[in-house]
Each structure stands twice: as structure tokens, then as C-alpha cells.
Design an enzyme around this catalytic site. Structure first.
Site, PDB file in Angstrom:
ATOM      1  N   LEU A 181       0.871  -1.171   0.000  1.00  0.00           N
ATOM      2  CA  LEU A 181       0.000   0.000   0.000  1.00  0.00           C
ATOM      3  C   LEU A 181       0.908   1.220   0.000  1.00  0.00           C
ATOM      4  CD1 LEU A 181      -2.938  -0.592   2.530  1.00  0.00           C
ATOM      5  CD2 LEU A 181      -3.069  -0.439   0.053  1.00  0.00           C
ATOM      6  N   ASP A 182       0.510   2.250  -0.726  1.00  0.00           N
ATOM      7  CA  ASP A 182       1.322   3.454  -0.798  1.00  0.00           C
ATOM      8  C   ASP A 182       1.531   4.068   0.581  1.00  0.00           C
ATOM      9  OD1 ASP A 182       1.285   3.163  -3.562  1.00  0.00           O
ATOM     10  OD2 ASP A 182      -0.499   4.415  -3.770  1.00  0.00           O
ATOM     11  N   TYR A 183       2.570   4.842   0.697  1.00  0.00           N
ATOM     12  CA  TYR A 183       2.918   5.537   1.939  1.00  0.00           C
ATOM     13  C   TYR A 183       1.745   6.373   2.456  1.00  0.00           C
ATOM     14  CZ  TYR A 183       5.600   8.783   4.940  1.00  0.00           C
ATOM     15  OH  TYR A 183       6.088   9.534   5.987  1.00  0.00           O
TER      16      TYR A 183
END
Length: 242
Positions: free
Chosen positions: A109-111
Site C-alpha cells: 500500500l502506498d505511503y
């Protein structure tokens, strides 16, 4: 030496099935235990469970690796990798004190994206879930600027050209009108880098907040941010039978 790889010697012996924890302590004090061919008689000695060789009465022992399957509600500003070159906090920091096993995120999952992320030490399952040939739906709730028209929603559903490729057909629906925009439910069957954000940007409605709420039939439900739970036997069976 990473802290999550360390274990007290007597616990390692007990987990190997050789003896109880108390009996293991007696064995150590009697000089019957070696670590890397050196006799250890000090209680509380820590070993690296991945690299150290342990012998009891001249016989090498091993701990059967316990398979662990958990879900975590990843907060924003955490990276979903085992380590980070910029020393940002990782999702493993949220569970490192709870497990002796080395866990790995299943996908990413993106930051700046929150929500459902699976962690496990089962490499076969990780491969199955992340391999492109296994099509698994991923459901997101996205807050976006503005309200997309029916035409824009249809374009999204049919597939969009981003980063020199055409996305697979996706599902999208407006579920709530909010100040300055709306809340969307988005279901994709791929897992490309920042895909939902790029698709929303493509139709002119950039994302302001993004949360993954389901992977296949595994649903985040009311698990609060930063917390985790073990998958149920039914959830594990579902993933293994995809």
C-alpha cells in the site's frame, strides 16, 4: 542482528519439542547445549533463530516454523516494506513485539494510503496472492475532489490509459457526497503502483484520501488504524483456495 530474529535459548529448545522450558534450563546448566559448537551454560542467552546452530546432547535441533497470517490496518505515513532506506516507520514496526517469526507484507500500500494489508511468513501464499495470473479484487474507498459525471464513471469502468498501459475493467460508484467532492467505492483486479490514484486523476478527480477495505473476501471491517488481528481459519482457507 534484528531484534525479531532473537530468542532466548531455553525457549528455542522448548519450541523444538525437546523439553519443557524448565527442563531446557536444566540442560543448559548441565552443559548439554551448544550454540555454534560452543557449550552455553548461561540462562537467558539469546540466539539468532535464523543463523545460529543449536545442539542438545550432540544432536542438532530445529524449531518448526509456525505459519502466521494476520491483517493490519495500515495507517498513512507507514511504508509497507520490511525496511526503508529513508528510515520511515514500516508496518512491521507495528507488530515486531508480538511475533518471533519474520513476517512480510503481501503486496503493498502506498505511503499515503491506509487500510487493509496482509502480513505472513507463508511464501507460497504470498506468491499466489501477488502473482498477476491470480485475479483478486481489491476494494478501496476514495475521497476525491469534485463529483464525476456518468460519462467519466463509464470511462473508468471500461479501462483507462495510464503509464502506457490500459487498465483492466474496474467498478466504481459514488457512495457519498462530501464537502468539496465525493466518496467513491472503487474495485480493481490489478495491483499496479498507485493505480487507483492515477485512474482518478485521469478522469479529472484527484484523490484526497484513500483506504483499502477488502482483498477478495477478506474485509477490514472495524479494525482500527495501526491495529492487527489474526486471520480466521475460514479466511486462511479462502486465500489458499483462490
Amino acid at each position: 542482528m534484528e531484534e525479531q530474529n532473537l530468542m532466548r535459548l531455553q525457549k528455542y529448545i522448548a519450541l523444538s519439542g525437546v523439553a519443557s522450558r524448565r527442563k531446557a534450563e536444566e540442560m543448559i546448566q548441565e552443559g548439554r547445549v551448544k550454540v555454534n559448537h560452543q557449550v552455553i551454560q548461561t540462562l537467558g542467552e539469546k540466539i539468532n533463530i535464523e543463523t545460529d546452530l543449536v545442539e542438545v546432547d550432540e544432536t542438532i535441533i530445529h524449531v518448526e516454523q509456525r505459519k502466521v497470517y494476520i491483517m493490519i490496518n495500515k495507517p498513512v505515513r507507514f511504508v509497507s516494506t520490511a525496511s526503508d532506506q529513508f528510515n520511515r516507520p514500516t508496518v512491521l514496526d507495528l507488530v515486531k513485539n508480538d511475533f518471533n517469526e519474520r513476517l512480510y507484507p503481501v503486496g503493498r500500500l502506498d505511503y499515503d494510503t491506509e487500510g487493509l494489508l496482509l502480513l505472513t511468513n507463508d511464501g507460497d501464499l504470498t506468491y499466489k496472492i501477488t502473482h498477476p495470473k491470480h485475479v483478486i479484487k481489491k476494494v478501496y474507498v476514495a475521497n476525491v475532489k469534485g463529483i464525476p459525471t456518468r460519462t467519466k464513471l463509464d470511462e473508468f469502468r471500461k479501462g483507462l490509459e495510464i503509464d502506457d498501459y490500459i487498465t483492466s475493467p474496474a467498478d466504481i460508484e459514488v457512495i457519498k457526497i462530501i464537502k468539496g467532492g465525493c466518496e467513491l467505492k472503487v474495485t480493481i483486479h490489478e495491483g499496479r503502483n498507485r493505480q487507483v490514484r492515477k485512474m482518478c486523476e485521469k478522469i479529472g478527480h484527484p484523490v484526497t484520501k484513500l483506504k483499502r477495505v477488502a482483498i477478495g473476501d477478506i474485509v477490514l471491517d472495524d479494525l482500527s488504524g495501526g491495529n492487527w488481528r489474526h486471520l480466521t481459519n475460514e479466511e486462511i482457507s479462502y486465500l489458499k483456495n483462490i
